[in-house]
Design a protein around this motif. Structure first.
Motif, PDB file in Angstrom:
ATOM      1  N   TYR A   1      -7.994   0.485   1.802  1.00 51.45           N
ATOM      2  CA  TYR A   1      -6.687   0.036   1.376  1.00 51.45           C
ATOM      3  C   TYR A   1      -6.927  -0.446  -0.410  1.00 51.45           C
ATOM      4  O   TYR A   1      -8.197  -0.964  -0.497  1.00 51.45           O
TER       5      TYR A   1
ATOM      6  N   GLU B   1      -0.819  -2.409  -6.400  1.00 53.09           N
ATOM      7  CA  GLU B   1      -2.183  -2.904  -6.282  1.00 53.09           C
ATOM      8  C   GLU B   1      -2.414  -4.320  -5.889  1.00 53.09           C
ATOM      9  O   GLU B   1      -3.445  -4.889  -5.489  1.00 53.09           O
TER      10      GLU B   1
ATOM     11  N   GLU C   1       0.620  -1.248   0.122  1.00 50.84           N
ATOM     12  CA  GLU C   1      -0.126   0.029   0.047  1.00 50.84           C
ATOM     13  C   GLU C   1       0.907   1.275   0.050  1.00 50.84           C
ATOM     14  O   GLU C   1       0.593   2.189  -0.771  1.00 50.84           O
TER      15      GLU C   1
END
Ligand SMILES: [Zn+2]
Length: 289
Positions: A138, A103, A98
Protein backbone atom coordinates in the motif's frame (compact mmCIF):
# COMPACT_ATOMS: atom_id res chain seq x y z
CA UNK A 1 5.35 25.51 2.00
CA UNK A 2 2.12 24.22 0.57
CA UNK A 3 -0.58 25.88 2.67
CA UNK A 4 -4.17 24.76 3.13
CA UNK A 5 -6.83 23.75 5.60
CA UNK A 6 -9.05 20.94 6.76
CA UNK A 7 -12.23 21.01 4.66
CA UNK A 8 -15.61 19.33 4.95
CA UNK A 9 -16.14 16.28 2.75
CA UNK A 10 -19.89 16.33 3.23
CA UNK A 11 -21.83 15.30 0.14
CA UNK A 12 -18.76 13.45 -1.20
CA UNK A 13 -15.01 13.66 -0.60
CA UNK A 14 -14.41 15.24 -4.02
CA UNK A 15 -16.40 18.30 -2.92
CA UNK A 16 -13.54 19.25 -0.59
CA UNK A 17 -11.46 20.38 -3.58
CA UNK A 18 -13.86 23.17 -4.60
CA UNK A 19 -14.26 24.25 -0.97
CA UNK A 20 -10.48 24.35 -0.58
CA UNK A 21 -10.01 26.37 -3.75
CA UNK A 22 -12.62 28.86 -2.68
CA UNK A 23 -10.82 29.41 0.63
CA UNK A 24 -7.51 29.94 -1.16
CA UNK A 25 -5.92 26.61 -0.19
CA UNK A 26 -3.08 25.00 -2.14
CA UNK A 27 -3.62 21.72 -0.28
CA UNK A 28 -6.48 20.16 1.64
CA UNK A 29 -7.06 17.73 4.50
CA UNK A 30 -10.29 15.73 4.86
CA UNK A 31 -12.02 13.14 6.99
CA UNK A 32 -13.36 10.42 4.69
CA UNK A 33 -15.94 9.26 7.24
CA UNK A 34 -17.86 10.63 10.17
CA UNK A 35 -15.45 11.48 12.90
CA UNK A 36 -17.61 10.23 15.74
CA UNK A 37 -18.94 6.94 14.39
CA UNK A 38 -17.30 3.52 14.38
CA UNK A 39 -19.02 2.22 11.29
CA UNK A 40 -19.38 3.82 7.90
CA UNK A 41 -20.49 2.69 4.48
CA UNK A 42 -17.75 1.75 2.02
CA UNK A 43 -17.07 4.46 -0.55
CA UNK A 44 -19.09 3.47 -3.66
CA UNK A 45 -17.05 2.92 -6.82
CA UNK A 46 -18.74 5.79 -8.63
CA UNK A 47 -17.65 8.12 -5.81
CA UNK A 48 -14.10 6.82 -6.01
CA UNK A 49 -14.07 7.54 -9.74
CA UNK A 50 -15.58 10.97 -9.21
CA UNK A 51 -12.92 11.71 -6.60
CA UNK A 52 -10.06 10.60 -8.82
CA UNK A 53 -11.37 12.65 -11.76
CA UNK A 54 -11.78 15.73 -9.58
CA UNK A 55 -8.34 15.26 -8.01
CA UNK A 56 -6.78 15.09 -11.49
CA UNK A 57 -8.40 18.36 -12.54
CA UNK A 58 -7.09 20.10 -9.41
CA UNK A 59 -3.52 18.78 -9.68
CA UNK A 60 -1.07 21.65 -9.28
CA UNK A 61 -3.83 23.80 -7.85
CA UNK A 62 -5.17 22.13 -4.71
CA UNK A 63 -2.76 19.33 -3.93
CA UNK A 64 -1.59 17.16 -2.25
CA UNK A 65 -4.35 15.86 -0.05
CA UNK A 66 -4.14 14.43 3.45
CA UNK A 67 -6.71 12.29 5.30
CA UNK A 68 -7.24 12.62 9.04
CA UNK A 69 -8.33 9.40 10.77
CA UNK A 70 -11.41 9.44 13.03
CA UNK A 71 -10.88 10.62 16.63
CA UNK A 72 -12.66 7.60 18.11
CA UNK A 73 -9.87 5.21 17.25
CA UNK A 74 -7.79 4.28 20.29
CA UNK A 75 -5.44 1.35 19.74
CA UNK A 76 -3.78 2.17 23.10
CA UNK A 77 -6.93 1.56 25.15
CA UNK A 78 -6.85 -0.57 28.30
CA UNK A 79 -10.04 -2.29 27.05
CA UNK A 80 -9.31 -5.15 24.62
CA UNK A 81 -12.66 -4.66 22.84
CA UNK A 82 -11.82 -1.00 22.14
CA UNK A 83 -8.38 -2.00 20.84
CA UNK A 84 -9.97 -4.60 18.55
CA UNK A 85 -12.59 -2.17 17.24
CA UNK A 86 -9.93 0.48 16.77
CA UNK A 87 -7.70 -1.87 14.79
CA UNK A 88 -10.60 -2.58 12.42
CA UNK A 89 -11.36 1.15 12.09
CA UNK A 90 -7.70 1.98 11.43
CA UNK A 91 -7.53 -0.68 8.73
CA UNK A 92 -10.68 0.83 7.20
CA UNK A 93 -9.12 4.33 7.20
CA UNK A 94 -6.07 2.95 5.40
CA UNK A 95 -8.25 1.12 2.86
CA UNK A 96 -10.29 4.27 2.16
CA UNK A 97 -7.23 6.47 1.72
CA UNK A 98 -5.60 3.87 -0.54
CA UNK A 99 -8.75 3.60 -2.64
CA UNK A 100 -8.76 7.38 -3.12
CA UNK A 101 -5.02 7.45 -3.84
CA UNK A 102 -4.26 9.71 -0.85
CA UNK A 103 -0.81 9.06 0.53
CA UNK A 104 -0.88 10.52 4.03
CA UNK A 105 -3.17 9.45 6.86
CA UNK A 106 -2.85 11.57 10.01
CA UNK A 107 -3.35 9.44 13.08
CA UNK A 108 -3.53 10.14 16.83
CA UNK A 109 -1.39 7.58 18.68
CA UNK A 110 -4.13 7.18 21.33
CA UNK A 111 -4.71 7.32 25.08
CA UNK A 112 -3.49 4.74 27.58
CA UNK A 113 -6.51 5.36 29.89
CA UNK A 114 -4.48 4.85 33.06
CA UNK A 115 -2.50 1.75 32.07
CA UNK A 116 0.65 3.87 31.77
CA UNK A 117 2.61 5.30 28.85
CA UNK A 118 4.80 2.27 28.32
CA UNK A 119 1.87 -0.16 28.10
CA UNK A 120 -0.06 2.22 25.86
CA UNK A 121 2.84 2.78 23.47
CA UNK A 122 3.47 -0.97 23.19
CA UNK A 123 -0.17 -1.43 22.10
CA UNK A 124 0.10 1.34 19.51
CA UNK A 125 3.27 -0.22 18.09
CA UNK A 126 1.67 -3.67 17.95
CA UNK A 127 -1.48 -2.39 16.21
CA UNK A 128 0.47 -0.45 13.60
CA UNK A 129 2.85 -3.33 12.91
CA UNK A 130 -0.15 -5.58 12.37
CA UNK A 131 -2.02 -3.23 10.05
CA UNK A 132 1.11 -2.59 7.99
CA UNK A 133 1.76 -6.34 7.71
CA UNK A 134 -1.87 -6.79 6.59
CA UNK A 135 -1.63 -4.14 3.86
CA UNK A 136 1.58 -4.96 1.95
CA UNK A 137 2.40 -2.77 -1.03
CA UNK A 138 0.00 0.00 0.00
CA UNK A 139 1.05 3.59 -0.58
CA UNK A 140 -0.66 5.10 2.45
CA UNK A 141 1.67 6.40 5.09
CA UNK A 142 0.41 6.61 8.67
CA UNK A 143 1.56 9.97 10.06
CA UNK A 144 1.61 9.95 13.87
CA UNK A 145 0.44 13.31 15.12
CA UNK A 146 2.37 15.20 17.79
CA UNK A 147 -0.14 15.55 20.63
CA UNK A 148 -0.70 18.13 23.38
CA UNK A 149 -0.78 15.50 26.14
CA UNK A 150 -4.30 16.08 27.45
CA UNK A 151 -5.47 13.40 29.87
CA UNK A 152 -3.70 10.13 29.13
CA UNK A 153 -2.92 11.02 25.50
CA UNK A 154 0.26 9.57 24.06
CA UNK A 155 2.51 11.29 21.54
CA UNK A 156 3.19 14.54 23.42
CA UNK A 157 6.82 13.63 24.05
CA UNK A 158 9.16 13.35 21.09
CA UNK A 159 10.43 10.17 22.78
CA UNK A 160 6.99 8.56 22.25
CA UNK A 161 7.17 9.14 18.51
CA UNK A 162 10.80 8.07 18.35
CA UNK A 163 9.98 4.84 20.17
CA UNK A 164 6.98 4.08 17.93
CA UNK A 165 8.78 4.72 14.65
CA UNK A 166 11.78 2.64 15.71
CA UNK A 167 9.61 -0.19 17.01
CA UNK A 168 7.29 -0.27 13.97
CA UNK A 169 10.32 -0.03 11.66
CA UNK A 170 8.47 0.65 8.42
CA UNK A 171 9.93 3.96 7.20
CA UNK A 172 8.11 3.83 3.86
CA UNK A 173 4.74 3.39 5.59
CA UNK A 174 5.12 5.72 8.58
CA UNK A 175 5.80 9.38 9.34
CA UNK A 176 4.87 12.29 11.59
CA UNK A 177 2.32 15.09 11.37
CA UNK A 178 3.77 18.02 13.33
CA UNK A 179 1.05 20.11 15.02
CA UNK A 180 2.35 23.54 16.12
CA UNK A 181 -0.27 24.06 18.86
CA UNK A 182 0.16 20.58 20.33
CA UNK A 183 3.97 20.64 20.34
CA UNK A 184 3.93 24.02 22.08
CA UNK A 185 1.42 23.15 24.80
CA UNK A 186 3.25 19.84 25.25
CA UNK A 187 6.15 21.96 26.45
CA UNK A 188 8.39 22.62 23.42
CA UNK A 189 8.91 26.30 22.65
CA UNK A 190 8.88 27.40 18.99
CA UNK A 191 8.08 31.11 19.41
CA UNK A 192 11.47 32.67 18.69
CA UNK A 193 13.98 31.67 16.01
CA UNK A 194 16.34 30.42 18.74
CA UNK A 195 13.65 28.37 20.54
CA UNK A 196 12.44 26.99 17.19
CA UNK A 197 15.98 25.88 16.24
CA UNK A 198 16.45 24.25 19.62
CA UNK A 199 13.12 22.37 19.46
CA UNK A 200 13.70 21.20 15.90
CA UNK A 201 17.22 20.04 16.82
CA UNK A 202 15.71 18.04 19.69
CA UNK A 203 13.12 16.57 17.37
CA UNK A 204 15.84 15.66 14.90
CA UNK A 205 17.87 13.88 17.54
CA UNK A 206 14.97 11.92 19.04
CA UNK A 207 12.69 11.32 16.04
CA UNK A 208 14.41 12.60 12.89
CA UNK A 209 13.30 15.61 10.86
CA UNK A 210 12.93 13.44 7.76
CA UNK A 211 10.02 11.71 9.52
CA UNK A 212 7.90 14.88 9.24
CA UNK A 213 5.56 14.44 6.28
CA UNK A 214 3.01 17.18 6.99
CA UNK A 215 2.05 19.88 9.47
CA UNK A 216 -1.00 21.16 11.28
CA UNK A 217 -0.74 24.93 11.62
CA UNK A 218 -2.72 26.10 14.64
CA UNK A 219 -2.06 28.87 17.12
CA UNK A 220 -2.87 28.06 20.74
CA UNK A 221 -5.43 29.33 23.25
CA UNK A 222 -3.19 28.09 26.05
CA UNK A 223 0.40 28.73 27.05
CA UNK A 224 3.59 26.66 26.82
CA UNK A 225 3.48 23.39 28.75
CA UNK A 226 -0.22 23.52 29.67
CA UNK A 227 -0.92 20.27 27.74
CA UNK A 228 -4.19 21.76 26.46
CA UNK A 229 -5.47 21.24 22.92
CA UNK A 230 -7.39 24.39 21.96
CA UNK A 231 -6.66 25.92 18.58
CA UNK A 232 -6.59 29.65 17.90
CA UNK A 233 -6.34 31.75 14.72
CA UNK A 234 -2.81 32.23 13.38
CA UNK A 235 -1.00 34.99 15.25
CA UNK A 236 -3.76 35.52 17.79
CA UNK A 237 -2.79 32.94 20.37
CA UNK A 238 0.11 32.22 22.69
CA UNK A 239 2.30 31.22 19.74
CA UNK A 240 2.08 34.48 17.81
CA UNK A 241 3.14 35.22 14.24
CA UNK A 242 6.88 34.68 14.72
CA UNK A 243 6.36 30.99 15.49
CA UNK A 244 4.76 30.49 12.07
CA UNK A 245 7.36 32.70 10.37
CA UNK A 246 9.95 30.24 11.69
CA UNK A 247 8.25 27.36 9.86
CA UNK A 248 7.20 28.98 6.57
CA UNK A 249 10.69 30.39 6.01
CA UNK A 250 12.50 27.15 6.79
CA UNK A 251 13.69 25.76 3.41
CA UNK A 252 13.46 22.21 4.80
CA UNK A 253 9.66 22.46 4.64
CA UNK A 254 9.41 24.04 1.21
CA UNK A 255 7.53 21.07 -0.28
CA UNK A 256 5.62 20.03 2.84
CA UNK A 257 1.85 20.53 3.20
CA UNK A 258 0.51 22.36 6.25
CA UNK A 259 -3.19 22.44 7.16
CA UNK A 260 -5.14 24.82 9.35
CA UNK A 261 -7.49 23.33 11.93
CA UNK A 262 -8.51 26.73 13.27
CA UNK A 263 -12.11 27.93 13.75
CA UNK A 264 -13.80 28.32 10.35
CA UNK A 265 -15.71 31.52 10.99
CA UNK A 266 -15.76 34.49 13.29
CA UNK A 267 -18.67 36.77 14.15
CA UNK A 268 -18.24 40.46 14.88
CA UNK A 269 -20.42 42.42 17.35
CA UNK A 270 -23.03 43.03 14.64
CA UNK A 271 -23.28 39.32 13.91
CA UNK A 272 -21.45 39.53 10.55
CA UNK A 273 -19.57 36.34 9.83
CA UNK A 274 -16.05 36.24 8.35
CA UNK A 275 -14.64 33.12 6.69
CA UNK A 276 -11.43 32.68 8.66
CA UNK A 277 -9.44 30.15 6.59
CA UNK A 278 -8.74 32.82 3.98
CA UNK A 279 -7.68 35.26 6.71
CA UNK A 280 -5.35 32.73 8.37
CA UNK A 281 -3.85 31.68 5.03
CA UNK A 282 -3.23 35.33 4.15
CA UNK A 283 -1.46 35.80 7.49
CA UNK A 284 0.78 32.78 6.83
CA UNK A 285 1.60 33.94 3.29
CA UNK A 286 2.44 37.45 4.53
CA UNK A 287 5.00 35.91 6.90
CA UNK A 288 6.99 34.40 4.03
CA UNK A 289 10.03 36.57 3.35
ZN1 LIG B 1 -5.33 15.52 14.75
Amino acid sequence: MILGAQMSASGGVWKAFARAEEAGCDTVMVYTKSNRQWKSKPIPEKDVNKFRETAATYTGNVDPMVVHAAYLINVASDKPEVVAKSAVALRDEIERAELLGIERLVFHPGSHMGAGEEAGLAKVAAALKQVIADTPGYQVRVCLETMAGQGTNLGHRFEHLGYLLTEIDAPERMGVCFDTCHVFTAGYDIRTPAAYSETMAQFDEIVGLDQIKCFHFNDSKFDLGTRKDRHQHIGRGFLGEQAFANFVNDPRWQHHPAHLETPKTEKDDDGNETEMDAVNLATLRRLIV
